[in-house]
Design a protein around this motif. Structure first.
Motif, PDB file in Angstrom:
ATOM      1  N   THR A   1     -22.218  15.066  16.450  1.00 27.64           N
ATOM      2  CA  THR A   1     -21.018  14.692  15.699  1.00 27.64           C
ATOM      3  C   THR A   1     -20.743  13.184  15.776  1.00 27.64           C
ATOM      4  O   THR A   1     -20.016  12.648  14.949  1.00 27.64           O
ATOM      5  CB  THR A   1     -19.790  15.442  16.229  1.00 27.64           C
ATOM      6  OG1 THR A   1     -19.668  15.193  17.644  1.00 27.64           O
ATOM      7  CG2 THR A   1     -19.921  16.936  15.986  1.00 27.64           C
ATOM      8  N   GLU A   2     -21.308  12.538  16.790  1.00 28.34           N
ATOM      9  CA  GLU A   2     -21.210  11.082  16.936  1.00 28.34           C
ATOM     10  C   GLU A   2     -22.613  10.565  17.232  1.00 28.34           C
ATOM     11  O   GLU A   2     -23.304  11.115  18.100  1.00 28.34           O
ATOM     12  CB  GLU A   2     -20.275  10.695  18.088  1.00 28.34           C
ATOM     13  CG  GLU A   2     -18.851  11.226  17.964  1.00 28.34           C
ATOM     14  CD  GLU A   2     -18.008  10.395  17.005  1.00 28.34           C
ATOM     15  OE1 GLU A   2     -18.359   9.213  16.781  1.00 28.34           O
ATOM     16  OE2 GLU A   2     -17.010  10.925  16.481  1.00 28.34           O
ATOM     17  N   PHE A   3     -23.019   9.549  16.514  1.00 25.02           N
ATOM     18  CA  PHE A   3     -24.364   9.021  16.757  1.00 25.02           C
ATOM     19  C   PHE A   3     -24.473   7.581  16.271  1.00 25.02           C
ATOM     20  O   PHE A   3     -23.629   7.091  15.519  1.00 25.02           O
ATOM     21  CB  PHE A   3     -25.438   9.891  16.103  1.00 25.02           C
ATOM     22  CG  PHE A   3     -25.174  10.251  14.657  1.00 25.02           C
ATOM     23  CD1 PHE A   3     -25.508   9.384  13.634  1.00 25.02           C
ATOM     24  CD2 PHE A   3     -24.590  11.463  14.326  1.00 25.02           C
ATOM     25  CE1 PHE A   3     -25.280   9.711  12.316  1.00 25.02           C
ATOM     26  CE2 PHE A   3     -24.343  11.802  12.995  1.00 25.02           C
ATOM     27  CZ  PHE A   3     -24.690  10.929  11.988  1.00 25.02           C
TER      28      PHE A   3
ATOM     29  N   SER B   1     -19.497   8.656  12.704  1.00 27.48           N
ATOM     30  CA  SER B   1     -18.748   9.858  13.071  1.00 27.48           C
ATOM     31  C   SER B   1     -18.936  10.881  11.955  1.00 27.48           C
ATOM     32  O   SER B   1     -18.771  10.557  10.769  1.00 27.48           O
ATOM     33  CB  SER B   1     -17.254   9.550  13.239  1.00 27.48           C
ATOM     34  OG  SER B   1     -17.045   8.650  14.312  1.00 27.48           O
ATOM     35  N   TYR B   2     -19.311  12.103  12.353  1.00 27.20           N
ATOM     36  CA  TYR B   2     -19.550  13.165  11.364  1.00 27.20           C
ATOM     37  C   TYR B   2     -19.000  14.467  11.941  1.00 27.20           C
ATOM     38  O   TYR B   2     -19.687  15.173  12.681  1.00 27.20           O
ATOM     39  CB  TYR B   2     -21.045  13.274  11.087  1.00 27.20           C
ATOM     40  CG  TYR B   2     -21.416  14.210   9.960  1.00 27.20           C
ATOM     41  CD1 TYR B   2     -20.750  14.169   8.736  1.00 27.20           C
ATOM     42  CD2 TYR B   2     -22.460  15.129  10.106  1.00 27.20           C
ATOM     43  CE1 TYR B   2     -21.102  15.014   7.704  1.00 27.20           C
ATOM     44  CE2 TYR B   2     -22.834  15.971   9.071  1.00 27.20           C
ATOM     45  CZ  TYR B   2     -22.146  15.915   7.870  1.00 27.20           C
ATOM     46  OH  TYR B   2     -22.505  16.753   6.846  1.00 27.20           O
ATOM     47  N   THR B   3     -17.727  14.759  11.628  1.00 29.61           N
ATOM     48  CA  THR B   3     -17.051  15.897  12.246  1.00 29.61           C
ATOM     49  C   THR B   3     -17.728  17.230  11.927  1.00 29.61           C
ATOM     50  O   THR B   3     -17.676  18.157  12.736  1.00 29.61           O
ATOM     51  CB  THR B   3     -15.581  15.945  11.786  1.00 29.61           C
ATOM     52  OG1 THR B   3     -15.537  15.945  10.347  1.00 29.61           O
ATOM     53  CG2 THR B   3     -14.810  14.740  12.307  1.00 29.61           C
ATOM     54  N   LYS B   4     -18.372  17.328  10.786  1.00 26.72           N
ATOM     55  CA  LYS B   4     -19.063  18.565  10.420  1.00 26.72           C
ATOM     56  C   LYS B   4     -20.229  18.834  11.362  1.00 26.72           C
ATOM     57  O   LYS B   4     -20.551  19.982  11.666  1.00 26.72           O
ATOM     58  CB  LYS B   4     -19.554  18.468   8.978  1.00 26.72           C
ATOM     59  CG  LYS B   4     -20.274  19.712   8.475  1.00 26.72           C
ATOM     60  CD  LYS B   4     -20.712  19.533   7.034  1.00 26.72           C
ATOM     61  CE  LYS B   4     -21.478  20.766   6.533  1.00 26.72           C
ATOM     62  NZ  LYS B   4     -21.929  20.574   5.128  1.00 26.72           N
TER      63      LYS B   4
ATOM     64  N   ALA C   1     -18.873   9.473   8.111  1.00 29.23           N
ATOM     65  CA  ALA C   1     -19.846  10.121   7.231  1.00 29.23           C
ATOM     66  C   ALA C   1     -19.237  11.308   6.484  1.00 29.23           C
ATOM     67  O   ALA C   1     -18.469  12.090   7.051  1.00 29.23           O
ATOM     68  CB  ALA C   1     -21.053  10.571   8.039  1.00 29.23           C
ATOM     69  N   SER C   2     -19.606  11.422   5.224  1.00 32.47           N
ATOM     70  CA  SER C   2     -19.253  12.599   4.425  1.00 32.47           C
ATOM     71  C   SER C   2     -20.481  13.473   4.215  1.00 32.47           C
ATOM     72  O   SER C   2     -20.365  14.641   3.812  1.00 32.47           O
ATOM     73  CB  SER C   2     -18.695  12.170   3.058  1.00 32.47           C
ATOM     74  OG  SER C   2     -19.641  11.346   2.376  1.00 32.47           O
ATOM     75  N   MET C   3     -21.661  12.921   4.507  1.00 34.90           N
ATOM     76  CA  MET C   3     -22.899  13.667   4.334  1.00 34.90           C
ATOM     77  C   MET C   3     -23.990  13.077   5.218  1.00 34.90           C
ATOM     78  O   MET C   3     -24.123  11.867   5.341  1.00 34.90           O
ATOM     79  CB  MET C   3     -23.369  13.635   2.872  1.00 34.90           C
ATOM     80  CG  MET C   3     -24.670  14.388   2.628  1.00 34.90           C
ATOM     81  SD  MET C   3     -25.493  13.854   1.100  1.00 34.90           S
ATOM     82  CE  MET C   3     -26.101  12.244   1.593  1.00 34.90           C
TER      83      MET C   3
END
Length: 217
Positions: free
Chosen positions: A138-140, A164-167, A210-212
């Motif tokens: 989720t975080e990278f 950040s990518y919560t998905k 991020a959204s994707m």
């Protein structure tokens, strides 16, 4: 044309305009890593070319300078005099080296604000720093080279994007490239992050929500 038809036509044009503008807003700008590294002036410090023997002696000088042993002090004095005979001021060269490294560091931290607040699409390799589940990151950090930051020094700050990518993205390994899309912001930050080989203090030049995240094709 009657008033009713005119109003309907205007409403249709307005709706199309809204949809068109929305589509444009959603369209991601493809960003290359070179776009994130703005041109900077050449390093003003120019280090002289030295023989392998002289470089080895200067390295010994650096080591001896940090010793408190009296015998090492005598050896340091003798080594400095020896280099002086070859017209080499070791202390001056070490000071130049420090200035050179600092100039290089400042250049590596130069950022561009061209993509601030914009929806971008950038390829790269993931270095996971936080998971929501096994192998679901989720975080990278997004970097241009596979395995960067792992068992090797990190890239320059302007070549690291903190994402950040919560998905969450189900990773295979850090060797597989991905596309990341989302809103970017230039922001120089330094953070202690835990990577597979331990905690590292890493400077990052950009943040991206991020959204994707998808496999690179």
């Amino acid at each position: 044309m009657d008033v009713k038809k005119c109003i309907c036509l205007l409403f249709s044009l307005f709706t199309l305009s809204v949809f068109a503008n929305s589509a444009i807003a959603r369209t991601a700008i493809t960003v290359d890593w070179d776009n994130l590294r703005p041109a900077v002036a050449p390093n003003p410090i120019v280090l002289p070319e030295l023989s392998r023997e002289h470089l080895s002696k200067i390295q010994n000088v650096f080591t001896l300078m940090h010793s408190t042993e009296s015998a090492d002090e005598e050896q340091l004095t003798a080594l400095l005099a020896e280099l002086k005979q070859d017209n080499i001021d070791a202390i001056e060269l070490l000071n130049m080296r420090e200035a050179y490294i600092e100039a290089q560091k400042l250049a590596s931290q130069s950022l561009t604000t061209e993509f601030d607040g914009k929806n971008v699409r950038i390829p790269g390799f993931l270095v996971p720093i936080q998971f929501s589940d096994a192998m679901v990151a989720t975080e990278f950090l997004l970097v241009p080279v596979a395995g960067a930051c792992i068992h090797m020094p990190p890239p320059p700050a302007n070549q690291i994007v903190r994402v950040s990518y919560t998905k969450g993205y189900a990773m295979r390994t850090v060797q597989y490239p991905v596309w990341v899309e989302g809103v970017m912001q230039s922001s120089l930050t330094t953070e202690d992050v835990y990577i597979v080989d331990g905690t590292s203090n890493i400077s990052m030049g950009y943040q991206l929500q991020a959204s994707m995240v998808m496999d690179y094709h």
